[in-house]
Design a protein around this motif. Sequence first.
Motif, short mmCIF file in Angstrom:
data_model
loop_
_atom_site.label_atom_id
_atom_site.label_comp_id
_atom_site.label_asym_id
_atom_site.label_seq_id
_atom_site.Cartn_x
_atom_site.Cartn_y
_atom_site.Cartn_z
N ASP A 114 -12.36 5.09 16.30
CA ASP A 114 -12.22 3.99 15.73
C ASP A 114 -12.24 3.78 14.01
O ASP A 114 -12.30 2.53 13.89
CB ASP A 114 -12.72 2.84 16.95
N GLN A 115 -12.01 4.29 13.36
CA GLN A 115 -11.96 4.80 12.12
C GLN A 115 -10.92 4.84 11.36
O GLN A 115 -11.01 6.58 11.19
CB GLN A 115 -13.39 4.87 11.77
N TRP A 116 -10.52 4.75 10.28
CA TRP A 116 -9.70 5.40 9.25
C TRP A 116 -9.94 4.75 7.65
O TRP A 116 -9.65 3.41 7.55
CB TRP A 116 -7.83 5.31 9.84
N LEU A 117 -9.20 5.45 6.80
CA LEU A 117 -8.60 5.60 5.44
C LEU A 117 -7.50 5.31 4.73
O LEU A 117 -6.82 6.55 5.81
CB LEU A 117 -9.99 6.31 4.38
N VAL A 118 -7.37 4.42 4.61
CA VAL A 118 -5.86 4.10 4.42
C VAL A 118 -5.89 4.14 2.88
O VAL A 118 -6.35 3.50 1.98
CB VAL A 118 -5.77 2.56 4.31
N PHE A 119 -5.23 4.68 2.24
CA PHE A 119 -4.30 4.93 0.50
C PHE A 119 -3.86 4.52 0.15
O PHE A 119 -2.71 4.95 0.98
CB PHE A 119 -5.28 6.21 0.52
N LEU A 120 -3.45 3.11 -0.22
CA LEU A 120 -2.10 2.85 -1.96
C LEU A 120 -2.57 2.65 -2.67
O LEU A 120 -3.35 2.44 -3.46
CB LEU A 120 -2.01 1.89 -0.38
N PRO A 121 -1.09 2.07 -3.64
CA PRO A 121 -1.36 1.88 -4.57
C PRO A 121 -2.37 0.43 -4.62
O PRO A 121 -2.30 -0.43 -4.52
CB PRO A 121 0.13 0.71 -5.53
N ARG A 122 -2.44 0.63 -5.73
CA ARG A 122 -3.80 -0.52 -5.96
C ARG A 122 -2.84 -1.75 -6.47
O ARG A 122 -3.63 -2.93 -5.92
CB ARG A 122 -4.27 -0.52 -7.10
N GLU A 123 -2.10 -1.60 -6.55
CA GLU A 123 -1.55 -2.99 -6.85
C GLU A 123 -0.61 -3.71 -5.92
O GLU A 123 -0.68 -4.55 -5.21
CB GLU A 123 0.21 -3.48 -7.62
N ASP A 124 -1.01 -2.68 -4.17
CA ASP A 124 -0.25 -3.40 -3.31
C ASP A 124 -2.19 -3.83 -2.35
O ASP A 124 -1.55 -4.08 -0.81
CB ASP A 124 0.08 -2.15 -2.25
#
Length: 181
Positions: free
Chosen positions: A62-72
Motif C-alpha cells: 500500500d505504499q509507493w515513492l513517486v518522483f517528479l520534477p520539483r516544479e510540479d
Amino acid sequence: MSELLLDIKEHEYVGGMIDLRLRNADEKSLSALEEVLGIGLPLKPRRSVVEGKREAIWMSVDQWLVFLPREDLDALLQSLEELRASSGMNLMATDMSDARSVIVLRGDGVREVLMKGIAVDFLAFSVGEVRRCSLGGVAVLVRCCEEDVFEVFMFRSYLNFVSDWLNRAGASAAAVKLFHE
C-alpha cells in the motif's frame, strides 16, 4: 586509496519525491490515481515504472515513492488532496523531497560490490527491479536503472557513511571476482 572499480556519483535528490499510501486499493481508485499522477503505479512487488519525467517505485502493498520534477510537486500534492477529499479514498501523500539522498553506481563490478554488504543476489537483478534492504546496518533502497547501473537511496543523514562504505568496497584492492575463470 586504490583505484575505484566503480563510477560512484553521490548527490542529493533534487527532484520532488512523494511518499504515497493507499489502503484498500481497487481498480477505480488506482485508475483515478493514475490519471492524477500521470503515471501508473507498479502493482507487483519490487518493481518500478518510469514514464517521461515521472517514476513510481513499489515500496509495499500500500505504499509507493513517486518522483517528479520539483516544479510540479505542489500542484500534484494539491491534486492528490482534492482526489482524497472528493472520493473518500484512504489516501495519504507526503512530500519527502528533502528526506533522502541517492548514490548512483556504474560499472562492471557494481553487482559484486553491492553483494558485499547486502544479502541479495544482485546477479539476478533485472532493470526496473527494486529492493529495500540493509547496507552496513543502514536501511537503503536499491534500484537497477540500467544494466550495471544502480541507484542506492538512503536517508540524508547516512549519505557520508554509505558513500564511504561503497568507495571502500568498490576499490580495486577490495575486488572480489565471483565465478571467475
